[in-house]
Design a protein around this motif. Structure first.
Motif, short mmCIF file in Angstrom:
data_model
loop_
_atom_site.label_atom_id
_atom_site.label_comp_id
_atom_site.label_asym_id
_atom_site.label_seq_id
_atom_site.Cartn_x
_atom_site.Cartn_y
_atom_site.Cartn_z
N ARG A 112 0.83 -1.21 0.00
CA ARG A 112 0.00 0.00 0.00
C ARG A 112 0.87 1.26 0.00
O ARG A 112 0.63 2.20 -0.75
CB ARG A 112 -0.93 0.00 1.22
CG ARG A 112 -2.08 -0.98 1.13
CD ARG A 112 -3.02 -0.81 2.32
NE ARG A 112 -4.09 -1.78 2.31
CZ ARG A 112 -5.24 -1.63 1.64
NH1 ARG A 112 -5.44 -0.53 0.92
NH2 ARG A 112 -6.18 -2.56 1.69
N GLU A 113 1.88 1.28 0.85
CA GLU A 113 2.75 2.45 0.94
C GLU A 113 3.53 2.66 -0.35
O GLU A 113 3.66 3.80 -0.83
CB GLU A 113 3.71 2.29 2.12
CG GLU A 113 3.01 2.34 3.47
CD GLU A 113 3.94 2.06 4.63
OE1 GLU A 113 5.13 1.72 4.38
OE2 GLU A 113 3.50 2.16 5.80
N HIS A 116 1.28 4.09 -3.19
CA HIS A 116 1.03 5.53 -3.08
C HIS A 116 2.30 6.34 -3.32
O HIS A 116 2.25 7.42 -3.92
CB HIS A 116 0.44 5.85 -1.71
CG HIS A 116 -1.00 5.45 -1.58
ND1 HIS A 116 -2.03 6.23 -2.03
CD2 HIS A 116 -1.57 4.34 -1.07
CE1 HIS A 116 -3.19 5.64 -1.79
NE2 HIS A 116 -2.94 4.48 -1.22
N HIS A 119 3.09 5.90 -7.16
CA HIS A 119 1.94 6.14 -8.05
C HIS A 119 1.74 5.01 -9.05
O HIS A 119 1.51 5.24 -10.24
CB HIS A 119 2.09 7.49 -8.78
CG HIS A 119 2.19 8.65 -7.84
ND1 HIS A 119 1.11 9.16 -7.16
CD2 HIS A 119 3.27 9.39 -7.44
CE1 HIS A 119 1.50 10.16 -6.39
NE2 HIS A 119 2.81 10.31 -6.54
N PRO A 291 -2.79 4.93 -7.63
CA PRO A 291 -2.33 4.33 -6.38
C PRO A 291 -3.46 3.61 -5.66
O PRO A 291 -4.60 4.05 -5.65
CB PRO A 291 -1.85 5.55 -5.58
CG PRO A 291 -1.56 6.59 -6.60
CD PRO A 291 -2.56 6.37 -7.68
N GLY A 292 -3.11 2.49 -5.03
CA GLY A 292 -4.09 1.76 -4.23
C GLY A 292 -4.44 0.42 -4.83
O GLY A 292 -3.82 -0.04 -5.77
#
Length: 304
Positions: A112-113, A116, A119, A291-292
């Motif tokens: 996750r990090e 983000h 991108h 992102p995500g």
């Protein structure tokens, strides 16, 4: 060809049955679908000899950035996602073919990090999970109270670790595990991906509340059977909405992956590559990766 005339560059990590199928599709059909295979990596490089062109063989996974991929498809082992998933996201979008890796909370957070930070999107292939989109929509609407996924096949089709590796089959049909999916994934990392996909499709329940059941069945010598049972909260009448699907997937004796699942992965790859002109039934709701987490649709159609 891609709608903008630019080929999307795809790398494949893993050259087992799934990897071989994807590489074959990319080499034969990729260009007309706007996709270019730029590398193939396998833990044992010798397995690629004679079937993957030498210029496409990547010897060091850490050097994948030199191939400038737009999408990296992992079909190797959960350990690859745990060890290298966040690093891959520095250079490309990532299609996770071993979602059991995400039962490890540290791995999920790292991805996750990284997503983000760099991108790039994380896609999850649904593989053998039937009805993924319906599960996701029901969960988002607050209509999902319980979800149970049972996977049964012949004992030769399992690759078990830890205490499960020592569990004996006590009869023609033995329940090896029944409980939270998070507890199953590290014990059966290659046989729990369908359950892991369900946990990701239903985040309100997640790995701790989706129930996974692993069954050794001596009669299932040539197929994998997946039952998905879900139930919603009681309505005004006291009765609950419920669905039970039963999926029989032909498989070679001892194989970890069933035949229809191989085709579903190709459809997931096409869904993760925005250049691919895929018919509407297989398109995802989100067509512009960011992102995500992004869920990728698959298909059980036998045709390719």
């Amino acid at each position: 060809m891609a709608l903008d005339g630019v080929l999307r560059r795809v790398g494949v990590v893993g050259y087992g049955r799934l990897g071989q199928s994807l590489v074959s599709h990319l080499l034969t059909q990729g260009p007309e679908l706007g996709l270019e295979l730029v590398f193939v990596w396998n833990r044992d490089p010798g397995r690629m000899a004679g079937s993957v062109p030498p210029d496409l063989q990547l010897q060091n996974l850490a050097a994948l950035g030199e191939r400038h991929p737009d999408l990296v498809v992992e079909v190797a082992h959960p350990k690859i996602i745990q060890e290298s998933g966040a690093k891959i996201l520095r250079y490309a979008n990532l299609l996770v073919g071993s979602p059991s890796a995400l039962a490890d909370q540290a791995t999920e957070q790292q991805l996750r990090e990284a997503s983000h930070r760099w991108h790039h999107a994380v896609f999850v292939a649904r593989g053998a999970l039937w009805g993924t989109e319906d599960i996701t929509r029901l969960d988002a609407a607050g209509g999902l109270q319980s979800l149970r996924v049972t996977m049964a096949t012949h004992p030769d089709g399992f690759r078990l670790e830890g205490r499960l590796a020592a569990v004996p089959s006590t009869g023609p049909r033995t329940v090896l595990y029944e409980g939270p999916v998070r507890g199953l994934c590290p014990l059966a990392p290659r046989n729990s991906n369908t359950m892991a996909a369900a946990a990701l499709a239903a985040p309100s329940l997640g790995f701790d509340h989706v129930v996974g059941v692993l069954v050794a069945d001596l009669s299932l010598t040539d197929m994998h059977v997946v039952d998905v049972e879900l139930r919603g909260p009681p309505g005004p009448s006291g009765r609950s909405f419920a669905v039970h699907t039963h999926r029989e997937n032909p498989a070679e004796p001892g194989a970890v992956t069933g035949s229809a699942t191989v085709t579903a992965f190709w459809r997931s790859l096409l869904g993760a590559a925005p250049a691919a002109p895929l018919p509407r039934p297989w398109l995802c709701d989100r067509q512009s990766p960011g992102p995500g987490w992004v869920w990728v649709c698959g298909s059980d159609m036998v045709s390719s």
